[in-house]
Design an enzyme around this catalytic site. Structure first.
Site, mmCIF file in Angstrom:
data_model
loop_
_atom_site.group_PDB
_atom_site.id
_atom_site.type_symbol
_atom_site.label_atom_id
_atom_site.label_comp_id
_atom_site.label_asym_id
_atom_site.label_seq_id
_atom_site.Cartn_x
_atom_site.Cartn_y
_atom_site.Cartn_z
ATOM 1 N N LYS A 1 -11.655 22.244 11.900
ATOM 2 C CA LYS A 1 -10.753 21.123 11.669
ATOM 3 C C LYS A 1 -11.479 19.966 10.998
ATOM 4 O O LYS A 1 -12.692 19.829 11.124
ATOM 5 C CB LYS A 1 -10.146 20.647 12.992
ATOM 6 C CG LYS A 1 -11.158 20.189 14.040
ATOM 7 C CD LYS A 1 -10.485 19.893 15.366
ATOM 8 C CE LYS A 1 -11.464 19.531 16.464
ATOM 9 N NZ LYS A 1 -12.138 18.254 16.282
ATOM 10 N N ASP B 1 -15.113 21.948 20.328
ATOM 11 C CA ASP B 1 -16.218 21.255 19.649
ATOM 12 C C ASP B 1 -17.544 21.280 20.409
ATOM 13 O O ASP B 1 -18.251 20.259 20.492
ATOM 14 C CB ASP B 1 -15.826 19.804 19.359
ATOM 15 C CG ASP B 1 -14.633 19.689 18.410
ATOM 16 O OD1 ASP B 1 -14.080 20.720 18.012
ATOM 17 O OD2 ASP B 1 -14.260 18.548 18.088
ATOM 18 N N CYS C 1 -11.877 14.490 21.574
ATOM 19 C CA CYS C 1 -11.260 15.733 21.088
ATOM 20 C C CYS C 1 -10.687 16.608 22.204
ATOM 21 O O CYS C 1 -9.678 17.280 22.004
ATOM 22 C CB CYS C 1 -12.260 16.507 20.240
ATOM 23 S SG CYS C 1 -12.712 15.595 18.729
#
Length: 197
Positions: free
Chosen positions: A105, A16, A147
């Site tokens: 995602k 990310d 994350c």
């Protein structure tokens, strides 16, 4: 990629690293831009050490209660990583990098772990790594406390030797970073600076 006779069975998972999580983004992490540039440099210099470089992206279409106008910043958050926006693309620092695998995602749900993501062919990250005979992963990216932690814990749970490169990530807050590192160590995830990679 290394030749078949010289496999390291090792992957770099870049979690990310998107403008939405960097300075000026919807959910900025302090130092996010610096982390992005450091990861880009590391990935370039250490490319021969990995069979696969994987990127993950929050790619939210309609993630339900994950988005809120009155977020609690625990289970709900302001809109971020909205699919198709510039903020959801990879950080410009990574523009010259060509990963072997890119997974997105969280289209219609909250998704913290990269292992909840799928590539353009619909393959889950766990299956991609298994097919590539990966046994070891290094995890970097944003945010360490969310994350990155979730991705590393899932990698470890799959039986992969998992390491978080601590200077190539940053937490939402120092307190949450400390908690994340404690949780990772307790689970058996190795924490190390990239200089030891």
């Amino acid at each position: 990629m290394t030749s078949t006779g010289d496999l390291t069975h090792r992957a770099l998972i870049i979690v990310d690293v998107q403008p939405t999580f960097c300075e000026g983004g919807a959910l900025p992490v302090a130092g996010g831009d610096d982390v992005a540039r450091a990861i880009a440099l590391y990935a370039t210099e250490h490319r021969p050490d990995y069979d696969l470089v994987v990127t993950t992206q929050d790619w939210h279409v309609d993630p339900g209660d994950h988005f809120s106008d009155t977020p609690d910043f625990v289970d709900s958050w302001p809109p971020h990583g909205v699919a198709g926006t510039a903020e959801a693309e990879l950080h410009p620092a990574l523009s010259a990098m060509v990963p072997e695998v890119s997974v997105k995602k969280g289209e219609y749900q909250a998704a913290y772990s990269g292992f909840e993501g799928r590539d353009g062919e619909g393959r889950l990250l766990a299956d991609i790594l298994l097919d590539a005979r990966i046994t070891r992963v290094d995890v970097v990216g944003l945010a360490e406390s969310h994350c990155v932690k979730a991705t590393a814990l899932d990698a470890h749970a799959l039986g992969l030797a998992t390491r978080v490169l601590t200077d190539l990530t940053a937490p939402v807050s120092e307190e949450l970073g400390v908690q994340a590192r404690e949780e990772l160590r307790a689970a058996g995830v190795h924490l190390a600076p990239s200089t030891s990679a």
